[in-house]
Design a protein around this motif. Structure first.
Motif, mmCIF file in Angstrom:
data_model
loop_
_atom_site.group_PDB
_atom_site.id
_atom_site.type_symbol
_atom_site.label_atom_id
_atom_site.label_comp_id
_atom_site.label_asym_id
_atom_site.label_seq_id
_atom_site.Cartn_x
_atom_site.Cartn_y
_atom_site.Cartn_z
ATOM 1 N N TYR A 33 -80.121 3.608 58.986
ATOM 2 C CA TYR A 33 -80.335 3.246 57.590
ATOM 3 C C TYR A 33 -79.832 4.368 56.691
ATOM 4 O O TYR A 33 -79.963 5.536 57.006
ATOM 5 C CB TYR A 33 -81.816 3.009 57.303
ATOM 6 C CG TYR A 33 -82.369 1.783 57.976
ATOM 7 C CD1 TYR A 33 -81.988 0.518 57.573
ATOM 8 C CD2 TYR A 33 -83.286 1.889 59.009
ATOM 9 C CE1 TYR A 33 -82.490 -0.617 58.191
ATOM 10 C CE2 TYR A 33 -83.804 0.761 59.626
ATOM 11 C CZ TYR A 33 -83.405 -0.484 59.215
ATOM 12 O OH TYR A 33 -83.898 -1.599 59.821
ATOM 13 N N GLU A 34 -79.266 4.004 55.564
ATOM 14 C CA GLU A 34 -78.866 4.954 54.538
ATOM 15 C C GLU A 34 -80.048 5.139 53.588
ATOM 16 O O GLU A 34 -80.804 4.179 53.354
ATOM 17 C CB GLU A 34 -77.656 4.425 53.760
ATOM 18 C CG GLU A 34 -76.400 4.290 54.583
ATOM 19 C CD GLU A 34 -75.832 5.622 55.025
ATOM 20 O OE1 GLU A 34 -75.945 6.594 54.256
ATOM 21 O OE2 GLU A 34 -75.296 5.688 56.135
ATOM 22 N N PRO A 35 -80.223 6.344 53.030
ATOM 23 C CA PRO A 35 -81.330 6.542 52.080
ATOM 24 C C PRO A 35 -81.321 5.543 50.914
ATOM 25 O O PRO A 35 -82.374 5.166 50.423
ATOM 26 C CB PRO A 35 -81.109 7.972 51.584
ATOM 27 C CG PRO A 35 -80.404 8.655 52.703
ATOM 28 C CD PRO A 35 -79.510 7.588 53.300
ATOM 29 N N THR A 36 -80.137 5.087 50.509
ATOM 30 C CA THR A 36 -80.064 4.116 49.406
ATOM 31 C C THR A 36 -80.600 2.746 49.808
ATOM 32 O O THR A 36 -80.882 1.924 48.943
ATOM 33 C CB THR A 36 -78.611 3.966 48.905
ATOM 34 O OG1 THR A 36 -77.776 3.590 50.008
ATOM 35 C CG2 THR A 36 -78.115 5.254 48.291
ATOM 36 N N ASN A 37 -80.731 2.486 51.113
ATOM 37 C CA ASN A 37 -81.232 1.205 51.613
ATOM 38 C C ASN A 37 -82.689 1.287 52.062
ATOM 39 O O ASN A 37 -83.175 0.408 52.762
ATOM 40 C CB ASN A 37 -80.357 0.694 52.761
ATOM 41 C CG ASN A 37 -78.955 0.386 52.296
ATOM 42 O OD1 ASN A 37 -78.762 -0.110 51.195
ATOM 43 N ND2 ASN A 37 -77.979 0.696 53.111
ATOM 44 N N ILE A 38 -83.351 2.372 51.691
ATOM 45 C CA ILE A 38 -84.763 2.567 52.010
ATOM 46 C C ILE A 38 -85.525 2.625 50.692
ATOM 47 O O ILE A 38 -85.201 3.423 49.820
ATOM 48 C CB ILE A 38 -84.985 3.863 52.811
ATOM 49 C CG1 ILE A 38 -84.196 3.811 54.120
ATOM 50 C CG2 ILE A 38 -86.471 4.092 53.075
ATOM 51 C CD1 ILE A 38 -84.141 5.141 54.852
ATOM 52 N N TYR A 94 -83.315 -2.067 54.441
ATOM 53 C CA TYR A 94 -82.268 -3.078 54.452
ATOM 54 C C TYR A 94 -81.075 -2.527 55.221
ATOM 55 O O TYR A 94 -80.656 -1.390 55.003
ATOM 56 C CB TYR A 94 -81.845 -3.426 53.017
ATOM 57 C CG TYR A 94 -80.625 -4.300 52.952
ATOM 58 C CD1 TYR A 94 -80.695 -5.640 53.287
ATOM 59 C CD2 TYR A 94 -79.403 -3.774 52.578
ATOM 60 C CE1 TYR A 94 -79.566 -6.441 53.244
ATOM 61 C CE2 TYR A 94 -78.272 -4.562 52.526
ATOM 62 C CZ TYR A 94 -78.359 -5.897 52.860
ATOM 63 O OH TYR A 94 -77.242 -6.688 52.826
ATOM 64 N N CYS A 95 -80.542 -3.327 56.131
ATOM 65 C CA CYS A 95 -79.376 -2.919 56.904
ATOM 66 C C CYS A 95 -78.146 -3.658 56.375
ATOM 67 O O CYS A 95 -78.052 -4.879 56.523
ATOM 68 C CB CYS A 95 -79.570 -3.238 58.387
ATOM 69 S SG CYS A 95 -78.136 -2.796 59.388
#
Length: 83
Positions: free
Chosen positions: A22-27, A42-43
Protein backbone atom coordinates in the motif's frame (compact mmCIF):
# COMPACT_ATOMS: atom_id res chain seq x y z
CA UNK A 1 1.44 8.87 17.86
CA UNK A 2 0.44 10.89 14.80
CA UNK A 3 -1.44 9.90 11.65
CA UNK A 4 1.61 10.40 9.44
CA UNK A 5 3.56 7.82 11.45
CA UNK A 6 0.65 5.36 11.32
CA UNK A 7 0.43 5.73 7.52
CA UNK A 8 4.18 5.15 7.20
CA UNK A 9 3.93 2.08 9.42
CA UNK A 10 1.11 0.58 7.37
CA UNK A 11 2.73 1.33 4.02
CA UNK A 12 4.79 -1.82 4.72
CA UNK A 13 1.58 -3.86 4.75
CA UNK A 14 0.65 -5.75 1.58
CA UNK A 15 -2.73 -6.16 -0.09
CA UNK A 16 -4.36 -9.45 0.94
CA UNK A 17 -5.70 -9.95 -2.59
CA UNK A 18 -2.73 -9.25 -4.89
CA UNK A 19 0.26 -8.76 -2.56
CA UNK A 20 1.02 -5.19 -3.69
CA UNK A 21 2.32 -2.84 -0.98
CA UNK A 22 0.00 0.00 0.00
CA UNK A 23 1.09 3.57 -0.68
CA UNK A 24 0.65 6.09 2.16
CA UNK A 25 -1.75 8.05 -0.10
CA UNK A 26 -4.01 4.95 -0.22
CA UNK A 27 -4.18 4.59 3.56
CA UNK A 28 -6.81 6.61 5.41
CA UNK A 29 -6.72 6.80 9.21
CA UNK A 30 -10.34 6.72 10.33
CA UNK A 31 -9.65 7.21 14.01
CA UNK A 32 -8.50 5.57 17.20
CA UNK A 33 -9.42 4.89 20.79
CA UNK A 34 -6.40 4.58 23.02
CA UNK A 35 -4.21 1.87 21.38
CA UNK A 36 -6.84 0.64 18.87
CA UNK A 37 -6.52 2.28 15.42
CA UNK A 38 -8.94 1.99 12.50
CA UNK A 39 -7.80 2.49 8.91
CA UNK A 40 -9.23 2.04 5.45
CA UNK A 41 -6.87 0.85 2.73
CA UNK A 42 -7.19 0.87 -1.04
CA UNK A 43 -5.08 -1.08 -3.52
CA UNK A 44 -4.81 0.66 -6.89
CA UNK A 45 -3.34 -2.48 -8.46
CA UNK A 46 -6.39 -4.73 -7.96
CA UNK A 47 -8.92 -2.06 -6.90
CA UNK A 48 -9.73 -3.83 -3.61
CA UNK A 49 -10.59 -1.98 -0.41
CA UNK A 50 -10.17 -3.08 3.16
CA UNK A 51 -10.73 -2.07 6.74
CA UNK A 52 -7.90 -2.54 9.22
CA UNK A 53 -8.17 -2.57 13.01
CA UNK A 54 -4.79 -2.67 14.73
CA UNK A 55 -3.51 -2.38 18.28
CA UNK A 56 -0.46 -0.11 18.30
CA UNK A 57 1.17 0.52 21.64
CA UNK A 58 3.79 3.13 22.36
CA UNK A 59 6.65 2.30 24.63
CA UNK A 60 10.20 1.19 24.82
CA UNK A 61 11.59 -1.66 22.77
CA UNK A 62 11.56 -5.07 24.45
CA UNK A 63 14.77 -6.18 26.10
CA UNK A 64 16.73 -8.79 24.16
CA UNK A 65 17.26 -11.90 26.29
CA UNK A 66 19.90 -14.42 25.30
CA UNK A 67 22.09 -17.09 26.82
CA UNK A 68 24.91 -16.42 24.35
CA UNK A 69 28.15 -14.91 25.54
CA UNK A 70 29.23 -11.65 23.90
CA UNK A 71 31.77 -13.54 21.74
CA UNK A 72 29.13 -16.04 20.58
CA UNK A 73 26.68 -13.23 19.82
CA UNK A 74 29.27 -11.44 17.69
CA UNK A 75 30.00 -14.65 15.79
CA UNK A 76 26.33 -15.21 14.93
CA UNK A 77 25.52 -11.58 14.16
CA UNK A 78 27.94 -11.70 11.20
CA UNK A 79 26.31 -14.86 9.80
CA UNK A 80 23.75 -14.62 6.97
CA UNK A 81 20.06 -14.81 7.99
CA UNK A 82 18.38 -18.20 8.12
CA UNK A 83 15.95 -18.66 5.24
Amino acid sequence: MDKKFIKKLFSNMKCGVCGQSYEPTNINVLGHREDLWFLSVYCPACKSQGLVAAVIKEGKLPEVVTELTEAEGTKFSAAPPIS
